[in-house]
Scaffold this active site. Structure first.
Site, mmCIF file in Angstrom:
data_model
loop_
_atom_site.group_PDB
_atom_site.id
_atom_site.type_symbol
_atom_site.label_atom_id
_atom_site.label_comp_id
_atom_site.label_asym_id
_atom_site.label_seq_id
_atom_site.Cartn_x
_atom_site.Cartn_y
_atom_site.Cartn_z
ATOM 1 N N SER A 55 3.614 1.572 10.051
ATOM 2 C CA SER A 55 4.680 1.483 9.051
ATOM 3 C C SER A 55 5.764 2.527 9.277
ATOM 4 O O SER A 55 6.862 2.391 8.738
ATOM 5 C CB SER A 55 4.110 1.580 7.641
ATOM 6 O OG SER A 55 3.366 0.422 7.365
ATOM 7 N N CYS A 113 -5.392 5.880 5.188
ATOM 8 C CA CYS A 113 -5.194 4.557 4.598
ATOM 9 C C CYS A 113 -6.509 3.944 4.156
ATOM 10 O O CYS A 113 -7.464 3.925 4.919
ATOM 11 C CB CYS A 113 -4.498 3.634 5.587
ATOM 12 S SG CYS A 113 -4.154 2.027 4.881
ATOM 13 N N ARG A 162 -1.471 -3.876 10.959
ATOM 14 C CA ARG A 162 -0.022 -3.829 10.722
ATOM 15 C C ARG A 162 0.784 -3.505 11.959
ATOM 16 O O ARG A 162 1.997 -3.465 11.913
ATOM 17 C CB ARG A 162 0.293 -2.786 9.665
ATOM 18 C CG ARG A 162 -0.188 -3.176 8.315
ATOM 19 C CD ARG A 162 -0.053 -2.019 7.361
ATOM 20 N NE ARG A 162 -0.317 -2.448 6.017
ATOM 21 C CZ ARG A 162 -1.534 -2.547 5.510
ATOM 22 N NH1 ARG A 162 -2.574 -2.233 6.241
ATOM 23 N NH2 ARG A 162 -1.715 -2.953 4.277
ATOM 24 N N CYS A 212 2.791 -0.395 4.559
ATOM 25 C CA CYS A 212 1.683 0.505 4.260
ATOM 26 C C CYS A 212 2.229 1.905 4.241
ATOM 27 O O CYS A 212 2.231 2.614 5.235
ATOM 28 C CB CYS A 212 0.605 0.359 5.323
ATOM 29 S SG CYS A 212 -0.778 1.453 5.047
ATOM 30 N N GLU A 221 0.873 -1.159 0.000
ATOM 31 C CA GLU A 221 0.000 0.000 0.000
ATOM 32 C C GLU A 221 0.919 1.220 0.000
ATOM 33 O O GLU A 221 1.711 1.393 0.923
ATOM 34 C CB GLU A 221 -0.850 -0.059 1.270
ATOM 35 C CG GLU A 221 -2.149 0.676 1.160
ATOM 36 C CD GLU A 221 -1.945 2.150 1.269
ATOM 37 O OE1 GLU A 221 -1.318 2.579 2.218
ATOM 38 O OE2 GLU A 221 -2.429 2.873 0.386
ATOM 39 N N CYS A 256 -6.211 -0.272 6.016
ATOM 40 C CA CYS A 256 -6.604 -0.397 7.425
ATOM 41 C C CYS A 256 -7.404 0.847 7.785
ATOM 42 O O CYS A 256 -7.179 1.494 8.803
ATOM 43 C CB CYS A 256 -5.396 -0.556 8.327
ATOM 44 S SG CYS A 256 -4.138 0.679 8.089
ATOM 45 N N CYS A 293 0.344 5.377 4.928
ATOM 46 C CA CYS A 293 0.248 5.736 6.339
ATOM 47 C C CYS A 293 1.524 6.421 6.798
ATOM 48 O O CYS A 293 1.491 7.400 7.529
ATOM 49 C CB CYS A 293 0.092 4.500 7.204
ATOM 50 S SG CYS A 293 -1.391 3.595 6.908
ATOM 51 N N HIS A 344 -7.595 3.880 11.578
ATOM 52 C CA HIS A 344 -7.378 5.315 11.784
ATOM 53 C C HIS A 344 -8.659 6.007 12.234
ATOM 54 O O HIS A 344 -8.622 6.966 12.998
ATOM 55 C CB HIS A 344 -6.839 5.953 10.500
ATOM 56 C CG HIS A 344 -5.462 5.498 10.171
ATOM 57 N ND1 HIS A 344 -4.353 5.974 10.826
ATOM 58 C CD2 HIS A 344 -5.010 4.575 9.295
ATOM 59 C CE1 HIS A 344 -3.266 5.366 10.354
ATOM 60 N NE2 HIS A 344 -3.648 4.517 9.422
#
Lengths: 408, 570
Positions: free
Chosen positions: B504, B68, B481, B548, B21, B71, B551, B75
Site C-alpha cells: 500500500s 497488518c 495486495r 491497507c 484496513e 495480510c 501497513c 509480513h
C-alpha cells in the site's frame, strides 16, 4: 476492591426479569430462521450456547437464558466500534466467528452502528452515521475499542474524519456517553505493539487514558470466544463480568495457560523439545525450553483454541508468546528463550516452578487469584524427583550397555 | 443530483475511507461533476520499524506480522525470509510447501473478504435487492454459471425477506447511510440480490479459510508457526488427517470460487461494461510484481508460482523479467518526514518525522507535506502493485496458464487487454488471482504428499548467529495486495536495522519530488462524482486497490522519542 466472582445464582431472578422485559418473539423467530438458513440447526446453536455458558463459567441453569439473550433481545444493543492505532487483526478475529457467525452478529445480536472496516458509508456520511448513533443511543451504547491511542504531541499521529479529529480527542469524546467500554485486543487494553519499546508515538491503552472502568479482552488478537463471551455477559446481566487487576474478565483470563496445557504432562515428566523439528517436536513434548511463555500467561487458549478449535500456538509446536499480558513485547522477549525472570525451575533440573502468584507479580506486576492446581506442587515435585532418579538409572544402564557393545 | 452539478468547482474531503484496513483520507477537486485533481493521505503513524530494531532476530517475524492483521502471514513470511537470506540458509522442502499452503489460504481469504465484505457493496445496491424477483434472480444466476452457488428461488426469497426485515427494524447497523438508489449503481435488482446473497455466503467461506490457515499456522489472524529456518507445526505436518482436513476445506472454497466468485465477476463486468471499456480508474500504467510462492528451495525468482517482472507504460513489450532491488527508492518530498527531496534506497534513507499539519479548514496542504505514507518509486517511476500488476506481468512473461485465463475472460466479454488496467479490471484480476492460487494449493498438496512419501520428515534448517554485521538483506515477496519487501540487517542475535516497503505504500503514495502522482491519486482523475455526499465512484476505485493503510504508514526511525540516524552499508 474488586470481587473475583459474582453470585450468579442470586442474579437469576434479575436476569429472568430482564429477559422477560426485553425479549421479542419476532426477533427470536427471525434469529432461528436465519440460523436454519445459514445451515445451522437449533441443536448446533444450543451446543454453542452451552459452550459459551461454560466459557463464562456460568452454572448450566444459564444455558437457556444465554440462548434467549443472544436470540431474542430487542432492540439489539448498539455497538460503536472505533479503530485507532491497530492492524485490524481483532476485527479479523471477530469475523472468523462461526457460531454465531459474523452475519448473525451483525443482523441478529447486536446493532453494529459504526465499524470502519465493515460499514457501508464513507467520509461525511460515515461521520453522520456515527454522530447520529451517539445521539440516539446516548448513555446506552457499548463502545468497542480496537487499537492503541497515540498520545505524544497531543495525538497528532492519528487524525480521523472530515474534521481531522485526533484519535485521542475522539476516544475521550465518544467514551463519555458509552455505557460500557470494551477493549478488544492487547492494543486498546495495554497499548499493544506500537507501545513496545521505544513507543515512538506514545501509544497507550484506553484505561491509561480514561482511568474509568473498562473491560480488557486482551490478546493479539483475542480469541473470538473471549470477545463474544464478554458481549454475551453484558447482554445477559447488563453488567461487566468480574475483572482481574488488569481489567480482564476472570472467566477468560483467570487460569494459566501452563496449567491447562495439553503438553503439561511432558513438562512434569521432564520431556522437552530441544530444537525445532526434533524427536520431541514430533511427539508433542513440552515447549518450555523453546521459550514457551505458558507458565507466565493467563488465558483460556488451551481450552478453546483458535478458529473453532482448529489449532493454537502450542498445538502447532510453537511456544506461547504471552500475547494477552501487558507489555508482553518487552517483558516476555526473547520469545524463543525461557524467561529467567519468572524463576521457573523445570523438573528435569530438580524442582517444580514458583507459584502462579509469584510469577504474576514478577512478570506483570499483578496478582491474580491462586490457581488451585499448585496446591499439588509438592506431589508433582516428588514425582519429578522420582522420575529423575529413574532416568539417571536408565541412562546409567544405557551407558553400561553401550560400553559393553563397544567392547565387543 | 442535478443540484450538486450546478456547483461548478468543489473540494471534497472523504475521511474516513471505510471498508479498508487502517486510516485513509482522500481529497479531490471536482469540476462539473468530475474529479480534476486528487490527494491521498495516510492519517495514522505507528512506528513498527524502530520497535523491531534491537530485538532478537527470532522475534522479528512475530512482531513484523503485527504490521497488518489482514495480510498478517505475508509480513511474517517477509521477515522470516529476509532473515534467512541474511543467515544464508533456506528451509527444507516440507517447510517451504507448508508455508505455501498457509500463504495460499491467506491469499484466497484476503481476496474473498475484500471483494465481498469490503468491495461488493460498491457495485450492488441493497435497495435494488429489496425489489428483486427471486425467480428472475435464480434464472440470472444460471446465466453466469451452470452450477451457481447456493442459488434457488427459495433461498433468494429468504435473503430478500431477511433484508427487508432488517431494513424495517430501523437498526441498519453497518448499512446505515448506504448509497441506496445512487445512479452509479448499474446492476439489475436481481443481480444486486445475487451479489448480496453471496456476500453472506462469503462470510462463512472466510471462516473456513481461517481454519485452513490455522491447521498448520496455529491461528488466524497472526499465525505462529514460522521459525527462522523452517516451521514448528511438525505434528500437524506428519498427521495425514490434517492434510485431509486442509484439502476438504479447500474443496469447499474451490466450489465457492468457481460457482460464486468467478460468475459474480462475470456478472459485474457485464453490468459495468461501460466503465470497463472506458477504462475508468486507470492508475499510472507501470506495474511491478516481485513474484510469490517459491517452487524450489533456493527461491530463485524465475521459479515462483506467481511470476516476477516490471511492465512500463502499459506496454507489454516494455518488460523487464527481473526486479533489481537497488532500483527501489523512497521519497519524502510530500510526506511528513524530514529528508532530501530526491528518493533514496530504503536501506540508506533516514526517517525523521516532521508533522506540518493541515490547512486551517482541515484540508491537506496539497503543495506541501500531506501524508504519513512515503513515496516509493522503481527506477524513479510510480508503480502499481497488486493482483492487476501480477496479471499484467504474468501476461507479459507469456505465462501460459495465466494468459489462457485472461484471454478466456476477455473473449467472453469481447474486451481488449488494455481495458484490464481499469477499476473493473483490477477487480477482475483479483478474482483470477484467487482462482489461480486455489489451483496452486492443490499443486502444493500434491508436492507435499510426494515429498513425505519419500520419507523426508525434515522441517528445520539449523543456523548460526553471524558474528559480524550483515549487509542489508532483502526478501521480495508477494502479499495479496502486492509487492512486499522486508530489508533487514543483523548482527549476532540482534536486528540492527529494519525497513519495510509494503504494497500500500506503493499504491497509496503521495506525489514525489517531481510531482508524479501516486497510483490512487492518478486513478481518480476524471471519475464522475454526481453527488459529493455519495462519492461512490471514488470508493469503488480506491477499494479496487484493496487499501491497507496500517501497513503503509509504519515507516519511521526514532529512539526513545529522540531521532536516530541509521546508516547501512549496502
Amino acid at each position: 476492591m474488586k470481587k473475583d466472582t459474582l453470585d450468579y445464582e442470586a442474579l437469576l431472578p434479575e436476569v429472568d426479569e430482564r429477559l422477560k422485559k426485553s425479549c421479542s418473539k419476532e426477533q427470536e423467530q427471525l434469529f432461528y430462521n436465519n440460523l436454519k438458513e445459514a445451515g445451522f440447526t437449533r441443536r448446533d446453536f444450543l451446543k454453542w450456547t452451552s459452550m459459551i455458558t461454560a466459557a463464562l463459567t456460568l452454572p448450566p441453569i444459564f444455558e437457556p437464558r444465554v440462548a434467549k439473550a443472544v436470540a431474542a433481545i430487542a432492540p439489539r444493543p448498539t455497538v460503536i466500534w472505533l479503530h485507532f492505532a491497530e492492524c485490524t487483526g481483532c476485527t479479523e478475529s471477530f469475523i472468523r466467528n462461526i457460531n454465531p457467525s459474523i452475519e448473525r452478529v451483525i443482523f441478529d445480536t447486536i446493532n453494529l452502528a459504526f465499524h470502519d472496516t465493515l460499514m457501508m458509508a464513507s467520509g461525511k456520511r460515515a461521520e453522520e452515521a456515527l454522530e447520529s448513533a451517539i445521539a440516539k443511543y446516548k448513555g446506552s451504547y457499548i463502545l468497542v475499542v480496537e487499537g492503541g491511542i497515540p498520545t505524544k504531541d497531543n495525538g497528532i499521529f492519528l487524525r480521523i474524519g472530515t474534521n481531522a479529529e485526533t484519535g485521542l480527542h475522539r476516544l475521550k469524546r465518544i467514551s463519555k456517553d458509552a455505557k460500557y467500554i470494551v477493549n478488544f485486543g492487547t492494543c486498546s487494553s495495554f497499548g499493544g505493539v506500537q507501545a513496545a519499546y521505544p513507543n515512538p508515538t506514545g501509544a497507550k491503552g484506553v484505561h491509561d487514558i480514561l482511568g474509568c472502568e473498562v473491560v480488557n479482552v486482551s490478546g493479539c488478537p483475542p480469541n473470538s470466544v473471549n470477545m463474544i463471551g464478554t458481549l454475551v455477559h453484558i447482554l445477559l446481566f447488563d453488567r461487566v463480568p468480574p475483572l482481574d487487576l488488569s481489567y480482564r474478565p476472570i472467566w477468560a483470563y483467570g487460569g494459566r495457560i501452563h496449567d491447562n496445557c495439553e503438553r503439561r504432562a511432558h513438562f512434569d515428566a521432564g520431556e522437552f523439545v530441544e530444537e525445532w523439528g526434533d524427536e520431541g517436536a514430533k511427539k508433542g513434548w513440552c515447549l518450555y525450553k523453546m521459550g514457551c511463555k505458558g507458565p507466565l500467561t493467563y488465558n483460556n487458549c488451551p481450552r478453546y483454541r483458535f478458529n473453532q478449535s482448529t489449532n493454537w500456538p502450542v498445538g502447532a509446536g510453537h511456544g506461547c508468546i504471552g500475547c494477552s499480558e501487558p507489555d508482553f513485547w518487552d517483558t516476555m522477549a526473547p520469545f524463543e528463550e525461557p524467561n529467567d525472570k519468572a524463576g521457573i525451575r523445570i523438573p528435569a533440573f530438580g524442582g517444580v516452578e514458583a507459584t502462579s502468584d509469584a510469577i504474576g507479580e514478577l512478570v506483570t506486576g499483578i496478582t491474580i487469584g491462586a490457581v488451585g492446581v499448585h496446591a499439588a506442587g509438592s506431589i508433582i515435585r516428588a514425582k519429578a524427583e522420582k522420575k529423575k532418579k529413574e532416568e539417571e538409572k536408565e541412562e546409567k544402564n544405557k551407558n553400561d550397555q553401550n560400553n559393553t557393545g563397544e567392547n565387543k | 443530483m442535478a443540484k450538486a452539478q450546478k456547483e461548478v468547482n468543489q473540494h471534497l474531503v472523504v475521511d474516513p475511507i471505510t471498508r479498508i484496513e487502517g486510516h485513509l483520507r482522500i481529497e479531490v477537486n471536482i469540476k462539473n461533476g468530475k474529479v480534476t485533481d486528487a490527494w491521498s493521505s495516510g492519517t495514522l503513524w505507528r512506528g513498527i520499524e524502530p520497535i523491531l530494531q534491537g530485538r532478537d532476530i527470532r522475534d522479528g517475524g512475530l512482531l513484523a506480522q503485527r504490521i497488518c492483521g489482514v495480510c498478517t502471514y505475508s509480513h511474517y513470511e517477509g521477515n522470516t525470509m529476509a532473515t534467512e537470506v541474511a543467515l544464508g540458509i533456506r528451509p527444507p522442502t516440507n517447510a517451504r510447501l507448508i508455508r505455501n499452503l498457509i500463504n495460499a489460504a491467506q491469499f484466497m481469504q484476503d481476496h474473498i473478504v475484500h471483494f465481498y465484505a469490503l468491495h461488493s457493496l460498491d457495485w450492488a445496491d441493497i435497495g435494488g435487492a429489496l425489489k428483486a424477483d427471486p425467480q428472475k434472480a435464480a434464472d440470472l444466476a444460471y446465466e453466469f454459471s451452470k452450477t451457481p452457488y447456493n442459488a434457488s428461488v427459495a433461498h433468494y426469497r429468504e435473503v430478500k425477506e431477511k433484508l427487508a426485515k432488517f431494513v424495517a427494524s430501523g437498526q441498519l447497523g453497518p448499512f446505515a447511510n448506504a448509497y441506496i438508489g445512487n445512479p452509479l449503481y448499474k446492476m439489475t435488482p436481481e443481480a444486486d440480490l445475487i451479489t448480496i446473497s453471496h456476500y453472506l455466503d462469503a462470510l462463512q467461506i472466510q471462516v473456513i479459510l481461517g481454519q485452513m490457515k490455522a491447521i498448520y499456522g496455529a491461528k488466524d489472524p497472526h499465525p505462529q508457526t514460522l521459525v527462522i529456518g523452517g516451521i514448528s507445526s511438525v505434528m500437524d505436518l506428519l498427521d495425514p488427517n490434517r492434510l485431509a482436513e486442509y484439502k476438504y476445506k479447500l474443496d469447499n472454497v474451490h466450489n465457492f470460487i468457481k460457482n460464486a466468485y468467478l460468475p459474480d465477476i462475470d456478472m459485474l463486468t457485464h453490468f459495468y461494461k461501460d466503465e470497463f471499456v472506458k477504462g475508468w480508474g486507470i492508475g499510472n500504467y507501470n506495474f511491478l510484481s516481485y513474484g510469490g510462492f517459491p517452487e524450489t528451495n533456493d527461491w530463485e525468482a524465475k521459479y515462483r508460482y506467481l511470476p516476477q517482472g516490471v511492465v512500463y507504460e502499459g506496454n507489454l513489450n516494455i518488460f523487464e523479467p527481473t526486479v533489481d532491488e537497488k532500483s527501489i527508492t523512497e521519497t519524502v518530498a510530500h510526506s511528513w518526514y524530514e529528508g532530501p527531496k530526491v528518493g533514496l534506497y530504503p536501506g540508506i534513507e533516514e526517517t525523521i518525522p516532521q508533522y506540518t499539519g493541515l490547512n486551517p479548514d482541515n484540508t491537506v496542504k496539497g503543495d506541501g507535506k500531506y501524508s504519513w505514507v512515503k513515496a516509493p518509486r522503481y527506477k524513479r517511476k510510480v508503480m502499481e502493485v497488486g493482483p492487476l500488476a501480477r496479471w499484467v506481468v504474468g501476461y507479459a512473461t507469456n505465462h501460459k496458464d495465466m494468459r489462457k485465463r485472461v484471454d478466456e475472460f476477455l473473449k467472453k466479454h469481447n474486451a481488449k487487454f488494455e481495458q484490464m488496467y481499469s477499476t473493473v479490471g483490477r477487480t477482475v484480476a483479483r478474482a483470477l488471482d484467487t482462482d489461480y492460487i486455489c489451483d496452486g494449493a492443490y499443486i502444493f498438496i500434491k508436492d507435499l504428499i510426494a515429498n513425505l512419501k519419500q520419507g523426508d520428515e525434515s522441517t528445520w534448517t539449523r543456523f548460526e548467529f553471524p558474528k559480524e554485521e550483515t549487509n542489508a538483506c532483502v526478501a521480495l515477496v508477494e502479499a495479496p495486495r502486492g509487492s512486499l519487501g522486508h530489508f533487514v540487517t543483523i548482527k549476532g542475535k540482534t536486528i540492527t536495522h529494519y525497513q519495510v516497503v509494503v504494497p500500500s505504500t506503493w499504491n497509496a503514495s503521495p506525489r514525489d519530488e517531481i510531482g508524479q502522482k501516486g497510483a490512487y491519486e492518478a486513478s481518480l482523475i476524471d471519475l464522475p462524482v454526481p453527488d459529493p455526499n455519495e462519492p461512490l465512484e471514488i470508493l469503488r476505485t480506491i477499494h479496487s486497490f484493496d487499501p491497507c493503510l496500517a501497513c503503509a504508514v509504519h515507516l519511521i526511525d526514532t529512539d526513545s522519542g529522540k531521532l536516530r540516524k541509521f546508516k547501512v552499508e549496502v
